[in-house]
Scaffold this active site. Structure first.
Site, PDB file in Angstrom:
ATOM      1  N   ARG A  34     -18.009 -13.311  31.996  1.00  0.00           N
ATOM      2  CA  ARG A  34     -17.600 -12.804  32.197  1.00  0.00           C
ATOM      3  C   ARG A  34     -18.242 -11.221  30.916  1.00  0.00           C
ATOM      4  NH1 ARG A  34     -12.328 -16.373  30.545  1.00  0.00           N
ATOM      5  NH2 ARG A  34     -11.273 -16.346  32.165  1.00  0.00           N
ATOM      6  N   GLU A  46     -17.392 -16.914  41.290  1.00  0.00           N
ATOM      7  CA  GLU A  46     -16.475 -17.580  41.921  1.00  0.00           C
ATOM      8  C   GLU A  46     -16.626 -18.337  43.338  1.00  0.00           C
ATOM      9  OE1 GLU A  46     -13.177 -17.510  40.515  1.00  0.00           O
ATOM     10  OE2 GLU A  46     -13.428 -15.422  39.744  1.00  0.00           O
ATOM     11  N   THR A  52     -14.943 -26.548  41.189  1.00  0.00           N
ATOM     12  CA  THR A  52     -16.243 -27.319  40.104  1.00  0.00           C
ATOM     13  C   THR A  52     -15.668 -27.232  38.302  1.00  0.00           C
ATOM     14  OG1 THR A  52     -18.324 -26.354  42.069  1.00  0.00           O
ATOM     15  CG2 THR A  52     -18.567 -27.278  39.642  1.00  0.00           C
ATOM     16  N   TYR A 129      -8.495 -17.097  48.325  1.00  0.00           N
ATOM     17  CA  TYR A 129      -8.734 -16.880  47.063  1.00  0.00           C
ATOM     18  C   TYR A 129     -10.119 -16.073  46.427  1.00  0.00           C
ATOM     19  CZ  TYR A 129     -10.785 -18.269  42.464  1.00  0.00           C
ATOM     20  OH  TYR A 129     -11.305 -17.794  41.090  1.00  0.00           O
ATOM     21  N   ASP A 147      -5.704 -20.006  42.747  1.00  0.00           N
ATOM     22  CA  ASP A 147      -6.765 -21.559  43.412  1.00  0.00           C
ATOM     23  C   ASP A 147      -5.942 -22.493  42.560  1.00  0.00           C
ATOM     24  OD1 ASP A 147      -5.810 -21.207  40.277  1.00  0.00           O
ATOM     25  OD2 ASP A 147      -7.904 -21.338  39.948  1.00  0.00           O
TER      26      ASP A 147
END
Length: 366
Positions: A34, A46, A52, A129, A147
């Site tokens: 981020r 992603e 995970t 996604y 998701d």
DNA sequence: AAGACGGGGCA
DNA sequence: TGCCCAGTCTT
């Protein structure tokens, strides 16, 4: 399609967006992907985050970006090295597909990650996604990124009783998000939905009293948040018996083998092993014969040093771990190598074989 | 639509 | 143990 989500009319969309995004901007976790909106880094994160957990991904992400800072670096990397970067993360086809895809980006899009749903979805490993996640987070495109978190949150907020285990259900949630998504800040909206699912609207015992959108939540209003989402399907795992061996030559080097390029743990390294379909009572000679006929190795097995059990999502391995010696005529090639204990770490091994190697090192200390 | 595909964390 | 996790691809 839209009447399948008829509960949408009960929600004040603008207030919902504001409450959700305001909460996200205040509470979001400080995560390495981020720090900027580089489409490549968003993409890597992603892919890693598929199935995970965030905490698992963080160290892998940092090292991956260190090793492959740009699309060019990843496109030019050896497959051995990208697998090593992914070692222990699981679902290894993710990283091979990612490399294939960045090569496509370099070839077909002049090295720039495409920003239309049609183009980005053609990239290997980029499904609905991931396409929505990259487009919204890196480019601010108002596409849904649905998701498991989002299906759980939306199923509760809108009281949708579709079985989220069924592939067809995802479309219902995508349509709902299309109606709900903020066009001012699609990135914050999508991430907020996922962050809420991870931190507040959790699978079991959601923290509704801390939820920034509880006043918009139809499940909370009816007290049925624990009944949603509906999810069927149980995975039945099958058991596989293996015998594997640390085989050492005269100079102490160990035999390793590269797995086939398709199927389970493709292209990762392993120690010589055979599947035992019909367990025969402790016949070492029989096992040596089996190694010989099935993988062309003629070992002198000495003893068992232990067992390794490893649970995959769809099967369980039970490995009997042997140590033994190998003839001097052994010759390496692309699939078979003789390596020293110190060289082992250069190769990517799946976790069950890491456990096995650790067991071997401990046996040496005694 | 169902199964293959990893690994770890948690009740 | 079983479920879940910022899913996708193949059959």
């Amino acid at each position: 399609m839209s009447n399948e989500v008829n509960n949408l009319e009960k929600i004040n969309i603008e207030n919902f967006q504001n409450d959700l995004i305001t909460w996200f901007k205040r509470e979001q976790r400080d995560l390495p992907w981020r720090k900027d909106q580089d489409p490549y880094k968003v993409w890597v994160s992603e892919i890693m985050l598929q199935q995970t957990r965030v905490d698992t991904v963080i160290p892998y992400f940092n090292r991956f970006i260190e090793w492959f800072p740009t699309i060019d670096d990843l496109a030019d990397a050896d497959e051995e090295k990208i697998l090593k970067a992914w070692e222990g993360l699981g679902y290894y086809s993710r990283v091979r597909n990612l490399q294939t895809a960045v090569r496509e980006v370099r070839e077909n899009y002049n090295g720039v990650v495409p920003e239309t749903p049609e183009e980005i979805s053609k990239l290997k490993g980029v499904g609905p996604y991931t396409a929505g996640a990259i487009l919204s987070i890196a480019y601010g495109v108002p596409e849904p990124a649905v998701d498991g978190n989002v299906m759980r949150v939306i199923s509760r907020v809108l009281s949708i009783w579709k079985d989220i285990a069924r592939p067809a259900s995802r479309k219902v949630f995508e349509q709902a998000v299309r109606e709900l998504i903020s066009h001012e800040d699609p990135s914050a909206f999508n991430q907020a939905l996922m962050e809420l699912g991870a931190l507040v609207c959790t699978p079991t015992s959601p923290a509704c009293l801390l939820c920034p959108v509880c006043e918009h939540c139809q499940a909370f209003e009816e007290g049925i948040q624990n009944e949603l989402p509906v999810k069927t399907k149980k995975t039945k795992t099958r058991n596989v018996q293996l015998s594997a061996a640390i085989l050492v030559d005269e100079s102490g080097r160990i035999v390793i083998h590269k797995r086939p390029s398709t199927g389970l743990l493709a292209n990762l390294w392993e120690f010589p092993n055979v599947e035992i379909e019909h367990p025969i009572e402790g016949e070492r000679g029989h096992l040596e014969e089996l190694f010989n006929t099935s993988i062309g190795i003629d070992p002198d097995l000495e003893k068992i040093i232990g067992q390794v059990e490893h649970v995959f999502s769809h099967l369980i391995w039970n490995i009997k771990v042997y140590i033994g010696k190998i003839n001097s005529e052994f010759e390496g090639n692309d699939q078979w190598k003789l390596v020293t204990i110190d060289e082992i770490e250069q190769f990517a091994f799946p976790v069950p074989y890491q456990k096995m190697f650790k067991m071997y090192l401990e046996s040496l200390e005694k």
